[in-house]
Design a protein around this motif. Structure first.
Motif, PDB file in Angstrom:
ATOM      1  N   ILE A 269      10.540   5.264  11.724  1.00  0.00           N
ATOM      2  CA  ILE A 269      11.143   6.232  12.630  1.00  0.00           C
ATOM      3  C   ILE A 269      10.760   7.656  12.236  1.00  0.00           C
ATOM      4  CG2 ILE A 269      13.341   7.090  13.534  1.00  0.00           C
ATOM      5  CD1 ILE A 269      14.500   4.313  12.912  1.00  0.00           C
ATOM      6  N   GLU A 270      10.559   7.899  10.950  1.00  0.00           N
ATOM      7  CA  GLU A 270      10.213   9.254  10.507  1.00  0.00           C
ATOM      8  C   GLU A 270       8.896   9.720  11.119  1.00  0.00           C
ATOM      9  OE1 GLU A 270      10.259   9.582   6.311  1.00  0.00           O
ATOM     10  OE2 GLU A 270      12.416   9.203   6.118  1.00  0.00           O
ATOM     11  N   LYS A 271       7.961   8.784  11.343  1.00  0.00           N
ATOM     12  CA  LYS A 271       6.680   9.156  11.934  1.00  0.00           C
ATOM     13  C   LYS A 271       6.770   9.331  13.448  1.00  0.00           C
ATOM     14  CE  LYS A 271       3.710   7.000   8.447  1.00  0.00           C
ATOM     15  NZ  LYS A 271       2.643   5.984   8.200  1.00  0.00           N
ATOM     16  N   HIS A 272       7.801   8.765  14.035  1.00  0.00           N
ATOM     17  CA  HIS A 272       7.947   8.829  15.488  1.00  0.00           C
ATOM     18  C   HIS A 272       9.382   9.198  15.862  1.00  0.00           C
ATOM     19  CE1 HIS A 272       3.953   7.176  16.159  1.00  0.00           C
ATOM     20  NE2 HIS A 272       4.218   6.303  15.214  1.00  0.00           N
ATOM     21  N   PRO A 273       9.804  10.418  15.545  1.00  0.00           N
ATOM     22  CA  PRO A 273      11.181  10.833  15.836  1.00  0.00           C
ATOM     23  C   PRO A 273      11.484  10.873  17.328  1.00  0.00           C
ATOM     24  CG  PRO A 273       9.831  12.716  15.190  1.00  0.00           C
ATOM     25  CD  PRO A 273       9.019  11.492  14.904  1.00  0.00           C
ATOM     26  N   GLU A 274      10.429  10.890  18.175  1.00  0.00           N
ATOM     27  CA  GLU A 274      10.664  10.898  19.619  1.00  0.00           C
ATOM     28  C   GLU A 274      11.410   9.639  20.073  1.00  0.00           C
ATOM     29  OE1 GLU A 274       6.638   9.177  18.749  1.00  0.00           O
ATOM     30  OE2 GLU A 274       7.644  11.050  18.249  1.00  0.00           O
ATOM     31  N   LEU A 275      11.329   8.564  19.274  1.00  0.00           N
ATOM     32  CA  LEU A 275      12.056   7.356  19.651  1.00  0.00           C
ATOM     33  C   LEU A 275      13.566   7.547  19.541  1.00  0.00           C
ATOM     34  CD1 LEU A 275      10.009   4.312  18.307  1.00  0.00           C
ATOM     35  CD2 LEU A 275      10.304   5.097  20.651  1.00  0.00           C
ATOM     36  N   LEU A 276      14.002   8.421  18.651  1.00  0.00           N
ATOM     37  CA  LEU A 276      15.430   8.716  18.566  1.00  0.00           C
ATOM     38  C   LEU A 276      15.890   9.458  19.813  1.00  0.00           C
ATOM     39  CD1 LEU A 276      15.725   9.750  14.809  1.00  0.00           C
ATOM     40  CD2 LEU A 276      16.377   7.578  15.882  1.00  0.00           C
ATOM     41  N   GLU A 277      15.012  10.276  20.375  1.00  0.00           N
ATOM     42  CA  GLU A 277      15.341  10.952  21.630  1.00  0.00           C
ATOM     43  C   GLU A 277      15.389   9.949  22.774  1.00  0.00           C
ATOM     44  OE1 GLU A 277      12.687  14.283  22.230  1.00  0.00           O
ATOM     45  OE2 GLU A 277      12.625  14.674  20.071  1.00  0.00           O
ATOM     46  N   ILE A 278      14.481   8.975  22.761  1.00  0.00           N
ATOM     47  CA  ILE A 278      14.508   7.929  23.779  1.00  0.00           C
ATOM     48  C   ILE A 278      15.774   7.082  23.637  1.00  0.00           C
ATOM     49  CG2 ILE A 278      13.350   5.857  24.630  1.00  0.00           C
ATOM     50  CD1 ILE A 278      11.941   8.492  25.352  1.00  0.00           C
ATOM     51  N   LYS A 279      16.192   6.842  22.410  1.00  0.00           N
ATOM     52  CA  LYS A 279      17.430   6.096  22.181  1.00  0.00           C
ATOM     53  C   LYS A 279      18.614   6.826  22.809  1.00  0.00           C
ATOM     54  CE  LYS A 279      20.287   3.997  18.574  1.00  0.00           C
ATOM     55  NZ  LYS A 279      20.479   3.771  17.118  1.00  0.00           N
ATOM     56  N   GLU A 280      18.625   8.147  22.699  1.00  0.00           N
ATOM     57  CA  GLU A 280      19.700   8.937  23.305  1.00  0.00           C
ATOM     58  C   GLU A 280      19.659   8.829  24.824  1.00  0.00           C
ATOM     59  OE1 GLU A 280      22.721  11.636  24.340  1.00  0.00           O
ATOM     60  OE2 GLU A 280      22.368  10.334  22.620  1.00  0.00           O
ATOM     61  N   VAL A 281      18.460   8.792  25.411  1.00  0.00           N
ATOM     62  CA  VAL A 281      18.327   8.615  26.855  1.00  0.00           C
ATOM     63  C   VAL A 281      18.969   7.296  27.281  1.00  0.00           C
ATOM     64  CG1 VAL A 281      16.675   8.161  28.719  1.00  0.00           C
ATOM     65  CG2 VAL A 281      16.285  10.067  27.136  1.00  0.00           C
ATOM     66  N   TYR A 282      18.659   6.221  26.547  1.00  0.00           N
ATOM     67  CA  TYR A 282      19.237   4.923  26.889  1.00  0.00           C
ATOM     68  C   TYR A 282      20.738   4.880  26.612  1.00  0.00           C
ATOM     69  CZ  TYR A 282      14.854   2.624  28.072  1.00  0.00           C
ATOM     70  OH  TYR A 282      13.698   2.251  28.699  1.00  0.00           O
ATOM     71  N   ARG A 283      21.199   5.625  25.636  1.00  0.00           N
ATOM     72  CA  ARG A 283      22.650   5.680  25.400  1.00  0.00           C
ATOM     73  C   ARG A 283      23.359   6.272  26.610  1.00  0.00           C
ATOM     74  NH1 ARG A 283      26.607   8.679  24.770  1.00  0.00           N
ATOM     75  NH2 ARG A 283      25.361  10.577  24.984  1.00  0.00           N
ATOM     76  N   ARG A 284      22.822   7.364  27.120  1.00  0.00           N
ATOM     77  CA  ARG A 284      23.406   7.977  28.317  1.00  0.00           C
ATOM     78  C   ARG A 284      23.346   7.026  29.504  1.00  0.00           C
ATOM     79  NH1 ARG A 284      20.689  13.915  28.956  1.00  0.00           N
ATOM     80  NH2 ARG A 284      20.814  14.601  26.786  1.00  0.00           N
ATOM     81  N   LEU A 285      22.179   6.401  29.672  1.00  0.00           N
ATOM     82  CA  LEU A 285      22.001   5.472  30.779  1.00  0.00           C
ATOM     83  C   LEU A 285      23.006   4.332  30.701  1.00  0.00           C
ATOM     84  CD1 LEU A 285      20.325   4.259  33.171  1.00  0.00           C
ATOM     85  CD2 LEU A 285      18.983   3.073  31.427  1.00  0.00           C
ATOM     86  N   THR A 286      23.137   3.747  29.521  1.00  0.00           N
ATOM     87  CA  THR A 286      24.036   2.609  29.345  1.00  0.00           C
ATOM     88  C   THR A 286      25.476   2.993  29.632  1.00  0.00           C
ATOM     89  OG1 THR A 286      22.530   1.693  27.703  1.00  0.00           O
ATOM     90  CG2 THR A 286      24.773   0.833  27.728  1.00  0.00           C
ATOM     91  N   GLU A 287      25.870   4.145  29.165  1.00  0.00           N
ATOM     92  CA  GLU A 287      27.224   4.646  29.432  1.00  0.00           C
ATOM     93  C   GLU A 287      27.451   4.782  30.937  1.00  0.00           C
ATOM     94  OE1 GLU A 287      28.517   8.934  28.603  1.00  0.00           O
ATOM     95  OE2 GLU A 287      29.361   7.843  26.902  1.00  0.00           O
ATOM     96  N   TYR A 288      26.436   5.271  31.639  1.00  0.00           N
ATOM     97  CA  TYR A 288      26.547   5.480  33.077  1.00  0.00           C
ATOM     98  C   TYR A 288      26.644   4.156  33.839  1.00  0.00           C
ATOM     99  CZ  TYR A 288      25.363   6.842  37.849  1.00  0.00           C
ATOM    100  OH  TYR A 288      25.386   7.023  39.219  1.00  0.00           O
ATOM    101  N   VAL A 289      25.725   3.223  33.558  1.00  0.00           N
ATOM    102  CA  VAL A 289      25.705   1.984  34.345  1.00  0.00           C
ATOM    103  C   VAL A 289      26.926   1.120  34.056  1.00  0.00           C
ATOM    104  CG1 VAL A 289      23.188   2.053  34.510  1.00  0.00           C
ATOM    105  CG2 VAL A 289      24.255   0.643  32.720  1.00  0.00           C
ATOM    106  N   ARG A 290      27.406   1.146  32.824  1.00  0.00           N
ATOM    107  CA  ARG A 290      28.611   0.378  32.502  1.00  0.00           C
ATOM    108  C   ARG A 290      29.818   0.942  33.248  1.00  0.00           C
ATOM    109  NH1 ARG A 290      28.274  -3.061  27.977  1.00  0.00           N
ATOM    110  NH2 ARG A 290      30.507  -2.804  27.525  1.00  0.00           N
ATOM    111  N   ALA A 291      29.888   2.250  33.366  1.00  0.00           N
ATOM    112  CA  ALA A 291      30.982   2.872  34.115  1.00  0.00           C
ATOM    113  C   ALA A 291      30.931   2.479  35.591  1.00  0.00           C
ATOM    114  CB  ALA A 291      30.924   4.391  33.970  1.00  0.00           C
ATOM    115  N   LYS A 292      29.726   2.178  36.078  1.00  0.00           N
ATOM    116  CA  LYS A 292      29.562   1.748  37.465  1.00  0.00           C
ATOM    117  C   LYS A 292      29.786   0.242  37.620  1.00  0.00           C
ATOM    118  CE  LYS A 292      27.599   4.115  40.331  1.00  0.00           C
ATOM    119  NZ  LYS A 292      28.019   5.008  41.431  1.00  0.00           N
ATOM    120  N   GLY A 293      30.048  -0.459  36.523  1.00  0.00           N
ATOM    121  CA  GLY A 293      30.340  -1.889  36.583  1.00  0.00           C
ATOM    122  C   GLY A 293      29.142  -2.792  36.462  1.00  0.00           C
TER     123      GLY A 293
END
Length: 478
Positions: A269-293
């Protein structure tokens, strides 16, 4: 039949497991007008995005834009991240195998009659989905209780070939959509039959009236919404922006569950920190879709790696709230000399070298796995050596082929991968929602986990256990 174990297979085939980032779409050097990137609207105002930046997807539900242009012209470094390429979770060492087209018959005589297409479906037969042998024997089946009516499933993939007779009237063509930048619609259009195979596992109706019949999905009365994120145009790969937009839209369209069979693997992960940013994108997405059922089902990946390792980041499976599925499969289903001439007996007694719940040699494992499901397995020595019937350990479903005249024809074929396991769970979610339309995401996930059965390898490979439709539907109908 060769002695089967995971290490032996990897040694025999010389499979090289990745040791770095698997596939990115990161432009090296100075960004230019063709660079794909994501804009975080929590870091920069939309009004401050320059007019020459092309907005490809507006995903403002989660404060995100997918864009093309010069990323350096949009706010500071925190405002943008590269739009990484995503890849299908197919088992790389296992080559797929095509079966017959819909109007072809297999005339090999077995003493219980010529084999039907549905008799190759060990994944459905072992779960007692329906009476799929050519000698119906009565009994009680999952489809006696529910076939998924009233539910809606998003297949975020290569598109779905809806001209297949087993998928006719299954796909909602008004809600289905193309999320790539090519000019075609939501159908495959050269992007491959992966999504068609997945859709068949979920919702095939066994409607083919050809000589050998069709195949049956877990929830044949559900409705499929096909969101195509892969393109048949060579330079058009699936990106994070395409897939996140497709998943958010699926939730907005009222889908009960989305099937997603793509991912990224990173060992450093240290060589590719952009994946942590992508993880945050999916965290937001998951929170959103779960709220929609909407339940978000994802394949665990096929690199045979332990996702619990400290330096391992497997996306999006490791994101909290995404339901991760590992793969299992038999060895010796209908081949190897143990009653291979009698389909009705393929799965009974001690005829299998390895059971259908055996962890597939390629599957990822570890703490991101919620449950396991049928994804197919293989004796690679037999499969690659041309041993007759060795492909039957893979998962059989709907595909399409191109004939000698260049015409697209519906057919059947085998594939293996956690991509084949995820739709087993997706179909199960559709069954639950048909019985409990108001069930929450948390309730559905709990039902699947609590009714899962124990399997070889334990929690490491199966999470809460192996998908058990009989126990699940019995609990869900109460």
């Amino acid at each position: 039949m060769a002695n089967h174990n995971r290490r032996k297979f990897l040694q025999l085939t010389g499979v090289a497991l990745g040791t770095g980032l698997v596939g990115t779409n990161i432009a090296t050097g100075t960004p230019n007008e063709n660079t794909r990137f994501l804009i975080d609207l929590r870091e920069v105002s939309r009004t401050d995005v320059p007019s020459d930046i092309e907005i490809i997807h507006d995903i403002s539900q989660i404060d995100l834009l997918a864009a093309r242009g010069d990323a350096s012209s949009v706010g500071d470094a925190a405002a943008t991240t590269p739009d990484l390429t995503v890849y299908q979770d197919d088992a790389g060492p296992v080559v797929e195998r095509s079966g017959p087209s819909v109007d072809e018959g297999d005339r090999n005589h077995n003493h219980d009659g010529p084999p039907k297409n549905s008799e190759y479906q060990w994944d459905k037969r072992i779960q007692n989905v329906g009476d799929l042998t050519d000698k119906p024997g009565g009994g009680t089946f999952i489809h006696d209780t529910t076939k998924g009516a009233g539910s809606r499933v998003a297949v975020v993939d290569t598109g779905v070939y809806d001209a297949h007779p087993d998928l006719a009237d299954v796909v909602n063509d008004e809600l289905s959509e193309n999320f790539t930048t090519d000019q075609y619609d939501w159908r495959p259009n050269g992007a491959g039959d992966h999504g068609t195979h997945v859709a068949g596992t979920i919702a095939a109706t066994n409607s083919n009236n050809g000589p050998d019949g069709g195949v049956l999905g877990t929830a044949p009365e559900t409705e499929i919404v096909a969101h195509r994120v892969f393109s048949g145009v060579e330079e058009e790969g699936a990106t994070t922006g395409d897939t996140v937009a497709a998943l958010a839209a699926a939730a907005d369209k009222g889908c009960d569950v989305a099937n997603f069979s793509v991912g990224y693997i990173n060992y450093d992960i240290e060589k590719h920190p952009e994946l942590l940013e992508i993880k945050e994108v999916y965290r937001r997405l998951t929170e959103y879709v779960r709220a929609k059922g909407m339940v978000f089902v994802n394949s665990a990946g096929n690199d045979s790696v332990n996702m619990s390792k400290e330096n391992m980041l497997s996306l999006p499976t490791e994101v909290k709230g995404i339901f991760g599925v590992s793969a299992t499969g038999p060895i010796g289903c209908g081949w190897g000399g143990k009653h291979s001439d009698n389909e009705e007996k393929w799965l009974t007694g001690n005829r299998l070298e390895e059971p259908t719940t055996e962890p597939a040699f390629y599957t990822n494992y570890g703490n991101a796995v919620d449950v396991s499901a049928a994804g197919g397995n293989a004796d690679l020595e037999a499969l690659n050596g041309g041993v007759e019937g060795a492909e039957r350990d893979l998962v059989y479903s709907t595909i399409y082929k191109t004939d000698a005249s260049g015409n697209t024809v519906a057919g059947y074929g085998w594939k293996a991968g956690t991509s084949m396991a995820a739709p087993q769970v997706t179909g199960a979610v559709a069954l639950i929602r048909s019985l409990r339309p108001t069930a929450s995401v948390e309730e559905i996930e709990m039902l699947i986990r609590e009714t899962a059965s124990s399997a070889p390898g334990g929690e490491t490979y199966h999470g809460a256990g192996h998908l058990d439709l009989k126990r699940l539907i019995k609990r869900a109908r109460k």
